[in-house]
Scaffold this motif. Structure first.
Motif, short mmCIF file in Angstrom:
data_model
loop_
_atom_site.label_atom_id
_atom_site.label_comp_id
_atom_site.label_asym_id
_atom_site.label_seq_id
_atom_site.Cartn_x
_atom_site.Cartn_y
_atom_site.Cartn_z
N GLN A 45 9.10 3.94 -6.31
CA GLN A 45 9.07 2.77 -5.44
C GLN A 45 7.66 2.21 -5.50
O GLN A 45 6.69 2.93 -5.31
N ILE A 47 5.18 -0.72 -3.90
CA ILE A 47 4.97 -1.69 -2.81
C ILE A 47 3.75 -2.51 -3.19
O ILE A 47 2.70 -1.96 -3.54
N ARG A 48 3.88 -3.82 -3.10
CA ARG A 48 2.79 -4.72 -3.48
C ARG A 48 2.24 -5.47 -2.26
O ARG A 48 2.98 -5.72 -1.32
N HIS A 49 0.95 -5.79 -2.34
CA HIS A 49 0.35 -6.67 -1.32
C HIS A 49 1.01 -8.04 -1.50
O HIS A 49 1.25 -8.47 -2.62
N SER A 50 1.29 -8.69 -0.41
CA SER A 50 1.85 -10.03 -0.53
C SER A 50 1.06 -10.99 0.34
O SER A 50 0.61 -10.64 1.43
N LYS A 60 0.05 -2.01 -3.87
CA LYS A 60 -0.52 -1.41 -2.66
C LYS A 60 -0.24 0.10 -2.65
O LYS A 60 -1.12 0.89 -2.35
N GLU A 61 1.00 0.49 -2.97
CA GLU A 61 1.39 1.89 -2.98
C GLU A 61 2.42 2.15 -4.06
O GLU A 61 3.23 1.28 -4.37
N ARG A 72 2.19 10.10 -4.15
CA ARG A 72 1.91 8.75 -3.66
C ARG A 72 0.46 8.40 -3.97
O ARG A 72 -0.43 9.22 -3.81
N THR A 74 -2.18 5.20 -3.02
CA THR A 74 -2.33 3.98 -2.22
C THR A 74 -3.63 3.30 -2.62
O THR A 74 -4.61 3.94 -2.97
#
Length: 131
Positions: A45, A47-50, A60-61, A72, A74
């Motif tokens: 998975q 996760i991106r900064h938006s 982002k992670e 993980r 980050t």
């Protein structure tokens, strides 16, 4: 990765592939996200900064679930990445440890090699990881 490669050799190949891009930490996190999500999409998975007005959406992670562990990494803006390993039992995180990046790379590589040895489908996906 062919069957004649020993598990230690596979671990070293994965670790070398991970370390190859770790000199520039921003590029490392972006490349790692692309490689892992492309090779192991069901276990990764990202996760991106938006931002509404930004064209860039940096990572982002990254979460990667392999066996009984979740790895993980980050990255907050203007800060170096942090790396974590979490022990998971039946979908519940029991313990999360902040570990040094070199150790994180080694453990992730070892878990990737173990997964490759267990499954021919995972092995094929991880061959793409090394490309």
């Amino acid at each position: 990765m062919s069957d004649e490669l020993s598990e230690p050799m596979q671990v070293e190949l994965f670790a070398a592939s991970l370390r190859a891009t770790s000199v520039d930490l921003n590029a490392f996190v972006e490349a790692l996200a692309a490689k892992l999500s492309g090779s192991l999409p069901s276990q990764t998975q990202v996760i991106r900064h938006s931002s509404l007005f930004s064209r860039e959406h940096p990572v982002k992670e990254i979460f990667v679930a392999l066996g009984d562990y979740q790895y993980r990494i980050t990255r907050e803006r203007q800060r170096p990445p942090q790396t974590f390993r979490a022990k998971i039992v039946r979908g519940i995180v029991l313990k999360t440890d902040l570990i040094p990046m070199d150790e994180w790379i080694e453990e992730l590589a070892l878990s990737l090699a173990y997964e490759a040895a267990r499954s021919s489908q995972t092995r094929a996906a991880l061959e793409r990881f090394l490309l």
